[in-house]
Design a protein around this motif. Structure first.
Motif, short mmCIF file in Angstrom:
data_model
loop_
_atom_site.label_atom_id
_atom_site.label_comp_id
_atom_site.label_asym_id
_atom_site.label_seq_id
_atom_site.Cartn_x
_atom_site.Cartn_y
_atom_site.Cartn_z
N TYR A 234 -2.40 2.13 25.38
CA TYR A 234 -1.40 1.51 25.07
C TYR A 234 -1.11 2.39 24.18
O TYR A 234 -1.14 3.46 23.69
CB TYR A 234 -1.39 0.52 23.98
CG TYR A 234 -1.43 -1.18 25.03
CD1 TYR A 234 -0.40 -1.99 25.36
CD2 TYR A 234 -2.55 -1.63 25.26
CE1 TYR A 234 -0.48 -2.91 26.38
CE2 TYR A 234 -3.04 -2.80 25.97
CZ TYR A 234 -1.66 -3.62 25.89
OH TYR A 234 -2.32 -4.74 26.92
N GLY A 235 0.51 3.03 24.75
CA GLY A 235 1.18 4.59 23.74
C GLY A 235 1.81 4.03 22.31
O GLY A 235 1.50 2.81 21.95
N SER B 226 3.47 10.70 23.09
CA SER B 226 3.56 9.83 24.44
C SER B 226 2.16 9.80 25.68
O SER B 226 2.55 9.17 26.39
CB SER B 226 5.03 9.84 25.40
OG SER B 226 4.94 10.89 25.32
N ASP B 227 1.53 11.20 25.55
CA ASP B 227 1.14 11.35 27.09
C ASP B 227 -1.13 10.42 26.56
O ASP B 227 -1.79 11.15 27.22
CB ASP B 227 0.82 12.30 27.94
CG ASP B 227 0.40 13.69 26.28
OD1 ASP B 227 0.21 12.97 25.16
OD2 ASP B 227 0.21 14.77 26.43
N MET C 183 0.40 1.58 29.02
CA MET C 183 0.77 3.17 29.49
C MET C 183 0.62 2.69 31.53
O MET C 183 -0.33 3.57 31.63
CB MET C 183 -0.21 3.79 29.12
CG MET C 183 -0.29 4.24 27.53
SD MET C 183 -1.22 5.42 26.65
CE MET C 183 0.04 6.44 27.43
N ASP C 184 0.96 1.94 31.68
CA ASP C 184 1.65 2.36 33.23
C ASP C 184 2.61 2.89 34.10
O ASP C 184 2.03 2.97 35.17
CB ASP C 184 0.86 0.65 33.71
CG ASP C 184 3.00 0.48 33.04
OD1 ASP C 184 3.95 0.98 32.32
OD2 ASP C 184 3.36 -0.61 33.32
N ASP D 16 2.91 8.97 32.02
CA ASP D 16 1.70 8.32 31.25
C ASP D 16 0.58 9.26 31.93
O ASP D 16 0.68 9.55 32.94
CB ASP D 16 1.81 7.31 30.93
CG ASP D 16 2.73 6.38 29.70
OD1 ASP D 16 2.47 5.40 30.47
OD2 ASP D 16 3.16 7.17 28.71
N GLY E 9 -2.37 1.98 33.57
CA GLY E 9 -3.04 2.52 32.14
C GLY E 9 -4.58 0.77 32.17
O GLY E 9 -4.49 0.46 30.61
N ALA F 102 -3.03 8.00 24.24
CA ALA F 102 -3.17 5.81 23.45
C ALA F 102 -3.15 5.59 22.35
O ALA F 102 -3.86 6.62 21.99
CB ALA F 102 -4.05 5.23 24.81
#
Length: 395
Positions: free
Chosen positions: A43-44, A106-107, A50-51, A55, A65, A109
């Protein structure tokens, strides 16, 4: 009960070919648990799965993700019989797997969660570093509230027990226990000598007992100044030219502290009842010309594996190849462990034991051997010692 057992942050000098520098997450399953029932989700920084296309999670088995553990290869937990470890590792030298910085981006987890999709129970939901408790959105762990894990430095790990307790803090595998040659070491091959870093899987290497033998696997690890400063046990032992006896080694030889060298002498026979034994380099530092080299600022270690434990020739001196005891297997990084288990599946049996190429005395006996040779100003290799199989380039 299944749990996230380790979060490992990458080192700052990621080398694409060295999986040990990348980030990874380990999951441990208890006996009888089915990996097909468990999903690890990423998850971000907003707590959302994060799908999306933006990402950049690049990791073994992860799609959109998430990864189902049955898509990975499990290895036996060496410390807990019956338990199995599954590892998700970052595969890119650019993007990280889990956030190890002071700011959330954001890139990578910022939250990870392990869910039993057969029972819809979230086994673990962890926020990494300075995150506050967050409700996750999307994926198998949708709606779960996270707890917080401490942040540690690059190249270090946080480890957990099945109750979610932090049991280690900044702890990494103790690489000082692995058997390695330093880069530049000349290894005897049928055609002469070859630098250890130029050897490849399948190449033939001369052995003491079995003639030329093909290499089955080669491991390597770079060690820089920062790592050496933090863990001096990673410093190599310098075995100076001629210090083992019979003008061996032919040049100074640098090996890891637990790398064992062959001893063959009357003193050895008198102490342990055997003429020949293998003694760790760190135990040989009682002898003249053998010491920890504190001047080394960086090096690259190599370990060489054959079908069996062998004695090979490094700078002409008899030295062991990698011995696959449980301690050696445990300090290999997970990727190396998978490769070794693929080559030698019998090692997964906790009762299986490799046969050593020569007798390995206890630590106490090894120290006594070294001290006795030093007291008598004697070499570990008697003057009449010579290899049974005698390569042409060994004088």
């Amino acid at each position: 009960m299944a749990f996230i057992s380790e979060i490992h942050y990458r080192t700052s000098d990621v080398v694409v070919s060295d999986s040990a520098t990348h980030e990874y997450v380990e999951i441990t399953l208890a006996p009888g648990e089915d990996p097909a029932d468990f999903v690890l989700s990423f998850y971000g920084n907003d707590g959302v799965l994060m799908d999306g296309a933006t990402d950049n999670i690049e990791a073994t088995g992860v799609t959109d993700g998430q990864v189902t553990l049955s898509d990975l290869v499990g290895v036996p937990d060496p410390e807990n019989p019956g338990y199995t470890i599954y590892t998700v590792t970052g595969t890119s030298s650019v993007h990280e797997l889990v956030n190890a910085g002071t700011s959330q981006v954001s890139d990578e987890a910022n939250f990870i969660a392990l869910t039993n999709i057969a029972t819809n129970v979230v086994a673990d939901a962890i926020g990494i570093g300075t995150n506050t408790a967050t409700t996750l959105s999307g994926g198998a762990a949708d709606g779960a509230l996270t707890t917080n894990a401490p942040r540690v430095g690059g190249g270090q790990s946080v480890q957990f027990d099945s109750a979610g307790n932090n049991v280690s803090g900044p702890r990494s595998p103790d690489d000082s226990n692995i058997v390695c040659f330093c880069a530049g070491t000349q290894i005897t091959v049928p055609s002469g000598n070859c630098s250890v870093e130029d050897l490849n899987v399948g190449d033939l290497v001369e052995t003491l007992e079995h003639g030329p033998q093909p290499i089955r696997w080669i491991g390597r690890k770079r060690v820089d100044y920062t790592q050496l400063e933090k863990n001096p046990k990673l410093l190599p032992v310098r075995i100076s030219q001629g210090s083992m006896g019979n003008n061996l080694p032919h040049r100074d030889l640098l090996v890891s502290r637990q790398h064992r060298m062959l001893s063959s002498s009357r003193i050895t026979k008198g102490i342990i009842g055997r003429t020949t034994s293998l003694v760790a380099a760190i135990k040989l530092t009682e002898l003249a010309g053998i010491s920890v080299d504190y001047q080394v600022e960086k090096t690259e270690y190599f370990h060489i594996l054959f079908d069996r434990h062998e004695v090979i020739f490094a700078e002409g001196a008899p030295a062991e190849s990698l011995y696959l005891g449980q301690q050696a297997i445990q300090v290999l990084d997970w990727h190396a462990r998978l490769e070794v288990y693929t080559l030698f599946p019998e090692l997964k049996n906790a009762n299986f034991k490799w046969t050593s190429a020569a007798y390995i005395p206890s630590n106490k006996e090894q120290k006594k051997l070294s001290l006795k040779h030093a007291q008598h100003n004697a070499f570990m290799l008697d003057q009449n010692w010579e290899p049974r199989t005698r390569p042409a380039n060994i004088a």
